[in-house]
Write a protein that holds these residues in place. Sequence first.
Motif, PDB file in Angstrom:
ATOM      1  N   LYS A  18      -2.213  -4.047   4.740  1.00 52.78           N
ATOM      2  CA  LYS A  18      -2.338  -2.918   5.660  1.00 52.78           C
ATOM      3  C   LYS A  18      -2.767  -3.392   7.044  1.00 52.78           C
ATOM      4  O   LYS A  18      -2.244  -2.934   8.056  1.00 52.78           O
ATOM      5  CB  LYS A  18      -3.359  -1.895   5.132  1.00 52.78           C
ATOM      6  CG  LYS A  18      -2.851  -1.035   4.019  1.00 52.78           C
ATOM      7  CD  LYS A  18      -1.905   0.010   4.557  1.00 52.78           C
ATOM      8  CE  LYS A  18      -1.695   1.111   3.553  1.00 52.78           C
ATOM      9  NZ  LYS A  18      -0.958   2.225   4.110  1.00 52.78           N
ATOM     10  N   HIS A  22      -0.507  -2.854  10.422  1.00 57.49           N
ATOM     11  CA  HIS A  22      -0.999  -2.111  11.589  1.00 57.49           C
ATOM     12  C   HIS A  22      -1.053  -3.003  12.835  1.00 57.49           C
ATOM     13  O   HIS A  22      -0.753  -2.541  13.928  1.00 57.49           O
ATOM     14  CB  HIS A  22      -2.369  -1.500  11.295  1.00 57.49           C
ATOM     15  CG  HIS A  22      -2.284  -0.253  10.473  1.00 57.49           C
ATOM     16  ND1 HIS A  22      -1.788   0.936  10.957  1.00 57.49           N
ATOM     17  CD2 HIS A  22      -2.632  -0.015   9.179  1.00 57.49           C
ATOM     18  CE1 HIS A  22      -1.840   1.852  10.017  1.00 57.49           C
ATOM     19  NE2 HIS A  22      -2.343   1.302   8.918  1.00 57.49           N
ATOM     20  N   HIS A  93      -3.298   2.147  15.730  1.00 60.90           N
ATOM     21  CA  HIS A  93      -2.882   1.085  14.793  1.00 60.90           C
ATOM     22  C   HIS A  93      -3.837  -0.098  14.878  1.00 60.90           C
ATOM     23  O   HIS A  93      -4.205  -0.692  13.860  1.00 60.90           O
ATOM     24  CB  HIS A  93      -1.449   0.630  15.084  1.00 60.90           C
ATOM     25  CG  HIS A  93      -0.409   1.530  14.506  1.00 60.90           C
ATOM     26  ND1 HIS A  93      -0.246   1.718  13.158  1.00 60.90           N
ATOM     27  CD2 HIS A  93       0.530   2.295  15.100  1.00 60.90           C
ATOM     28  CE1 HIS A  93       0.750   2.551  12.926  1.00 60.90           C
ATOM     29  NE2 HIS A  93       1.237   2.920  14.095  1.00 60.90           N
ATOM     30  N   ALA A  96      -7.030   0.813  13.060  1.00 57.70           N
ATOM     31  CA  ALA A  96      -6.823   0.781  11.608  1.00 57.70           C
ATOM     32  C   ALA A  96      -6.765  -0.663  11.108  1.00 57.70           C
ATOM     33  O   ALA A  96      -7.346  -0.993  10.072  1.00 57.70           O
ATOM     34  CB  ALA A  96      -5.541   1.526  11.242  1.00 57.70           C
ATOM     35  N   ALA A  97      -6.075  -1.508  11.851  1.00 57.85           N
ATOM     36  CA  ALA A  97      -5.953  -2.917  11.451  1.00 57.85           C
ATOM     37  C   ALA A  97      -7.319  -3.587  11.398  1.00 57.85           C
ATOM     38  O   ALA A  97      -7.628  -4.312  10.438  1.00 57.85           O
ATOM     39  CB  ALA A  97      -5.040  -3.661  12.418  1.00 57.85           C
ATOM     40  N   ALA A 144      -5.775   6.554   9.796  1.00 59.10           N
ATOM     41  CA  ALA A 144      -4.782   5.606  10.302  1.00 59.10           C
ATOM     42  C   ALA A 144      -3.427   6.282  10.475  1.00 59.10           C
ATOM     43  O   ALA A 144      -3.056   7.154   9.690  1.00 59.10           O
ATOM     44  CB  ALA A 144      -4.648   4.425   9.337  1.00 59.10           C
ATOM     45  N   LEU A 147       2.424   4.222   8.414  1.00 66.06           N
ATOM     46  CA  LEU A 147       3.224   3.002   8.533  1.00 66.06           C
ATOM     47  C   LEU A 147       4.645   3.298   8.058  1.00 66.06           C
ATOM     48  O   LEU A 147       4.823   3.837   6.963  1.00 66.06           O
ATOM     49  CB  LEU A 147       2.647   1.892   7.652  1.00 66.06           C
ATOM     50  CG  LEU A 147       1.325   1.285   8.071  1.00 66.06           C
ATOM     51  CD1 LEU A 147       0.801   0.361   6.981  1.00 66.06           C
ATOM     52  CD2 LEU A 147       1.474   0.525   9.356  1.00 66.06           C
TER      53      LEU A 147
END
Length: 170
Positions: A18, A22, A93, A96-97, A144, A147
């Motif tokens: 994930k 991201h 993103h 979230a990453a 998030a 994706l």
Amino acid sequence: MVTILEQAESYRRFAQRKSNAHYLLAEKNKHIWLGVFVTLFSTIVGTTIFATITKTTTTDKTIQIVTGLLSVTAAVLSAFQTFFRFSEISHQHKNAATSYEAVRRKLDIFLLSNSSLSNSGLKQTSLKDIEEIAVQLNKIAETAPTLPDKIWDKVKDKINMKPIIDTSNA
């Protein structure tokens, strides 16, 4: 039956994938390219209008039509840039990453610190830790951005992480 360490390893792989997906989407610079064209077209239109105003002779119809089309195009691209919020989504993103990466590091520490314990020895203290990590993964997923399947499949196939603890010799 899945052991606590196997579940932790599964969460670790998930968090890493994930995070990478991201980061990949955060690096796509759609907003920059759109901004370049908006700026370019707006500059051309502004310069052309200034040049035609300073002329004392009648202006060429072709210049007027091209200037009008560029002006409309610049306005449409500017609207797209605002509507699609590429810059904001890119920032989401990235957040979230980094959150997934923090969970992955937490799982690394969990696995390393509990690798010598048996599954029964882990149950008392570590099951609560894994539950907290699962809750943290759920919170990240709630905030998030989505994706695309294409990106997830690309990262999932690309990232085949080796377990942090080799249980095959145990």
